[in-house]
Design a protein around this motif. Structure first.
Motif, PDB file in Angstrom:
ATOM      1  N   UNK A 209       4.967  17.321  22.064  1.00  0.00           N
ATOM      2  CA  UNK A 209       4.684  16.678  23.717  1.00  0.00           C
ATOM      3  C   UNK A 209       6.160  17.573  23.943  1.00  0.00           C
ATOM      4  N   UNK A 210       6.770  17.856  23.520  1.00  0.00           N
ATOM      5  CA  UNK A 210       8.116  17.953  24.220  1.00  0.00           C
ATOM      6  C   UNK A 210       8.105  19.638  24.344  1.00  0.00           C
ATOM      7  N   UNK A 211       7.233  20.449  23.142  1.00  0.00           N
ATOM      8  CA  UNK A 211       7.727  21.902  23.916  1.00  0.00           C
ATOM      9  C   UNK A 211       6.119  22.296  23.274  1.00  0.00           C
ATOM     10  N   UNK A 212       5.400  22.088  22.123  1.00  0.00           N
ATOM     11  CA  UNK A 212       4.035  22.678  22.799  1.00  0.00           C
ATOM     12  C   UNK A 212       3.110  21.955  23.871  1.00  0.00           C
ATOM     13  N   UNK A 213       3.021  21.390  24.255  1.00  0.00           N
ATOM     14  CA  UNK A 213       2.315  20.735  25.399  1.00  0.00           C
ATOM     15  C   UNK A 213       2.536  21.786  26.506  1.00  0.00           C
ATOM     16  N   UNK A 214       3.527  22.199  26.636  1.00  0.00           N
ATOM     17  CA  UNK A 214       4.202  22.789  28.367  1.00  0.00           C
ATOM     18  C   UNK A 214       4.079  24.141  28.375  1.00  0.00           C
ATOM     19  N   UNK A 215       3.669  24.181  26.655  1.00  0.00           N
ATOM     20  CA  UNK A 215       3.414  26.435  26.660  1.00  0.00           C
ATOM     21  C   UNK A 215       1.880  26.246  27.361  1.00  0.00           C
ATOM     22  N   UNK A 216       1.184  25.262  26.196  1.00  0.00           N
ATOM     23  CA  UNK A 216      -0.688  25.112  26.739  1.00  0.00           C
ATOM     24  C   UNK A 216      -0.908  25.213  28.039  1.00  0.00           C
ATOM     25  N   UNK A 217       0.121  23.429  29.024  1.00  0.00           N
ATOM     26  CA  UNK A 217      -0.239  23.858  30.081  1.00  0.00           C
ATOM     27  C   UNK A 217      -0.183  25.136  30.962  1.00  0.00           C
ATOM     28  N   UNK A 218       0.870  25.818  30.795  1.00  0.00           N
ATOM     29  CA  UNK A 218       1.748  27.053  31.654  1.00  0.00           C
ATOM     30  C   UNK A 218       0.228  28.194  31.670  1.00  0.00           C
ATOM     31  N   UNK A 219      -0.669  28.187  30.170  1.00  0.00           N
ATOM     32  CA  UNK A 219      -2.002  29.060  30.790  1.00  0.00           C
ATOM     33  C   UNK A 219      -3.029  28.432  30.943  1.00  0.00           C
ATOM     34  N   UNK A 220      -3.056  27.514  32.395  1.00  0.00           N
ATOM     35  CA  UNK A 220      -3.938  26.970  33.043  1.00  0.00           C
ATOM     36  C   UNK A 220      -4.078  27.926  34.737  1.00  0.00           C
ATOM     37  N   UNK A 221      -4.919  27.726  35.444  1.00  0.00           N
ATOM     38  CA  UNK A 221      -4.878  28.265  36.253  1.00  0.00           C
ATOM     39  C   UNK A 221      -3.815  27.861  36.972  1.00  0.00           C
ATOM     40  N   UNK A 222      -2.930  28.460  38.013  1.00  0.00           N
ATOM     41  CA  UNK A 222      -1.362  28.752  39.077  1.00  0.00           C
ATOM     42  C   UNK A 222      -1.882  26.969  39.188  1.00  0.00           C
ATOM     43  N   UNK A 223      -3.138  26.828  40.321  1.00  0.00           N
ATOM     44  CA  UNK A 223      -2.954  25.346  41.667  1.00  0.00           C
ATOM     45  C   UNK A 223      -3.290  24.306  40.408  1.00  0.00           C
ATOM     46  N   UNK A 224      -3.435  24.393  38.879  1.00  0.00           N
ATOM     47  CA  UNK A 224      -3.567  23.222  38.219  1.00  0.00           C
ATOM     48  C   UNK A 224      -2.550  22.963  37.955  1.00  0.00           C
ATOM     49  N   UNK A 225      -1.528  24.717  37.003  1.00  0.00           N
ATOM     50  CA  UNK A 225      -0.473  24.015  36.432  1.00  0.00           C
ATOM     51  C   UNK A 225       0.427  23.744  36.966  1.00  0.00           C
ATOM     52  N   UNK A 226       0.964  24.115  39.011  1.00  0.00           N
ATOM     53  CA  UNK A 226       2.304  23.561  39.079  1.00  0.00           C
ATOM     54  C   UNK A 226       1.711  22.072  39.386  1.00  0.00           C
ATOM     55  N   UNK A 227       0.677  21.319  39.526  1.00  0.00           N
ATOM     56  CA  UNK A 227       0.533  19.569  39.590  1.00  0.00           C
ATOM     57  C   UNK A 227       0.492  19.185  38.488  1.00  0.00           C
ATOM     58  N   UNK A 228       0.644  20.013  37.347  1.00  0.00           N
ATOM     59  CA  UNK A 228       0.232  19.293  36.279  1.00  0.00           C
ATOM     60  C   UNK A 228       2.017  19.366  35.109  1.00  0.00           C
ATOM     61  N   UNK A 229       2.597  20.121  35.551  1.00  0.00           N
ATOM     62  CA  UNK A 229       3.307  20.431  34.764  1.00  0.00           C
ATOM     63  C   UNK A 229       4.459  20.316  35.034  1.00  0.00           C
ATOM     64  N   UNK A 230       4.734  19.559  36.318  1.00  0.00           N
ATOM     65  CA  UNK A 230       6.021  18.977  36.983  1.00  0.00           C
ATOM     66  C   UNK A 230       6.173  16.991  36.016  1.00  0.00           C
ATOM     67  N   UNK A 231       5.209  16.646  36.373  1.00  0.00           N
ATOM     68  CA  UNK A 231       4.600  16.096  35.668  1.00  0.00           C
ATOM     69  C   UNK A 231       4.804  15.243  33.960  1.00  0.00           C
ATOM     70  N   UNK A 232       4.917  16.481  33.150  1.00  0.00           N
ATOM     71  CA  UNK A 232       5.045  16.001  31.945  1.00  0.00           C
ATOM     72  C   UNK A 232       6.164  15.971  31.248  1.00  0.00           C
ATOM     73  N   UNK A 233       6.128  15.596  29.962  1.00  0.00           N
ATOM     74  CA  UNK A 233       8.106  14.623  29.715  1.00  0.00           C
ATOM     75  C   UNK A 233       8.625  15.955  29.747  1.00  0.00           C
ATOM     76  N   UNK A 234       8.838  16.933  29.154  1.00  0.00           N
ATOM     77  CA  UNK A 234       9.738  17.297  28.815  1.00  0.00           C
ATOM     78  C   UNK A 234      10.160  18.281  30.505  1.00  0.00           C
ATOM     79  N   UNK A 235       9.507  18.699  31.910  1.00  0.00           N
ATOM     80  CA  UNK A 235       9.816  18.977  32.530  1.00  0.00           C
ATOM     81  C   UNK A 235       9.925  17.754  33.788  1.00  0.00           C
ATOM     82  N   UNK A 236       9.860  16.936  33.494  1.00  0.00           N
ATOM     83  CA  UNK A 236      10.022  15.763  34.529  1.00  0.00           C
ATOM     84  C   UNK A 236      11.786  14.780  33.689  1.00  0.00           C
ATOM     85  N   UNK A 237      11.888  15.533  32.713  1.00  0.00           N
ATOM     86  CA  UNK A 237      13.085  15.229  31.899  1.00  0.00           C
ATOM     87  C   UNK A 237      13.740  16.602  32.419  1.00  0.00           C
ATOM     88  N   UNK A 238      13.460  17.612  32.185  1.00  0.00           N
ATOM     89  CA  UNK A 238      14.540  18.750  32.634  1.00  0.00           C
ATOM     90  C   UNK A 238      14.897  18.007  34.281  1.00  0.00           C
TER      91      UNK A 238
END
Length: 279
Positions: A209-238
């Motif tokens: 949850x904290x380390x692997x999922x953000x890396x996988x989300x970074x492989x998504x297209x940029x239009x999806x990545x920016x909308x999803x990544x900010x709400x991930x637990x690690x990114x929201x916590x950061x």
């Protein structure tokens, strides 16, 4: 003449037993005692504190020695005393999160959870007490670590473009946000341990949850990545302790709400399984 002898048996008076009641304060005291009775608690908290201070000082020293060098990474060159001092947060979160998993899943692996729930039949106070006790301990350790790291790290980078002090805008807020983030990671680890009832499973999900999922989300297209990544637990916590923010990240307040939502979701899952399944 017949004499009838009647034997009388003296019955000792009943001894009144003191009435013991299960109260929230007593459950908290019990979980506090169990937490500090484990050697792993002292070791893991020490490792987490060491990660915070040591990696923060190493990052500050590396920045100071490489400032002005043409070989320094541009992103690293734009660092501040706060970001350098909080460099060890990603490592400390693993130590505190893993200990949170051990706090609950460890009782299931040893079978001690049966004794715990026999003493507290209502079950849920046990979960709340474990999360509250360890969450507050992790909050205290994390806050102490980030303030110590910044206190010494800011002196190392003094006189450089990264120099900052406690009086600079946003510094204290960032440090407090980092301590709060680590405390909430510990609560999530505690909830995962109670939900999965497996040390290996809880640690695996925590790391993913904290380390692997953000890396996988970074492989998504940029239009999806920016909308999803900010709400991930690690990114929201950061975003809770980031000094600056842009359009791809949440504000500190929004990050706190999102990360608190993830924490509540993990606790809700743990509470549901605790109530619905046997131990």
């Amino acid at each position: 003449m017949t004499t009838t002898l009647t034997a009388t048996t003296d019955t000792p008076p009943a001894v009144a037993r003191p009435a013991y009641r299960v109260t929230g304060r007593r459950v908290l005291a019990s979980e506090w005692a169990k937490l500090w009775s484990l050697r792993s608690t002292w070791i893991t908290l020490g490792v987490g504190l060491l990660f915070l201070v040591a990696f923060g000082l190493i990052a500050s020293s590396r920045y100071k020695s490489g400032i002005g060098s043409a070989h320094m990474d541009p992103d690293f060159a734009r660092s501040t005393a706060v970001s350098l001092s909080l460099f060890g947060t990603n490592f400390a979160q693993l130590a505190l999160g893993v200990l949170g998993v051990l706090v609950t899943a460890g009782e299931y692996s040893t079978g001690m959870i049966r004794s715990t729930l026999a003493a507290v039949p209502r079950r849920l106070p046990v979960l709340w007490s474990k999360a509250a006790v360890f969450g507050l301990v992790a909050l205290a350790v994390g806050t102490l670590g980030v303030f110590v790291a910044f206190f010494f790290g800011s002196r190392i980078v003094s006189g450089t473009p990264a120099a900052m002090g406690f009086s600079h805008a946003g510094v204290v807020r960032s440090l407090l946000g980092a301590g709060l983030y680590l405390g909430m990671v510990a609560v999530i680890g505690t909830a995962l341990g109670a939900l999965l009832r497996s040390v290996a499973g809880g640690i695996s999900v925590l790391v993913a949850t904290l380390m692997l999922v953000p890396g996988l989300v970074s492989l998504l297209p940029s239009s999806w990545r920016d909308d999803i990544s900010r709400y991930l637990p690690s990114n929201a916590g950061e975003s809770m302790f980031a000094l600056t923010h842009d359009s791809t990240s949440l504000s500190p307040g929004a990050g706190l709400l999102v990360f608190a939502g993830w924490t509540v979701l993990a606790l809700a899952g743990a509470a549901y399984r605790l109530l619905r399944t046997d131990v």
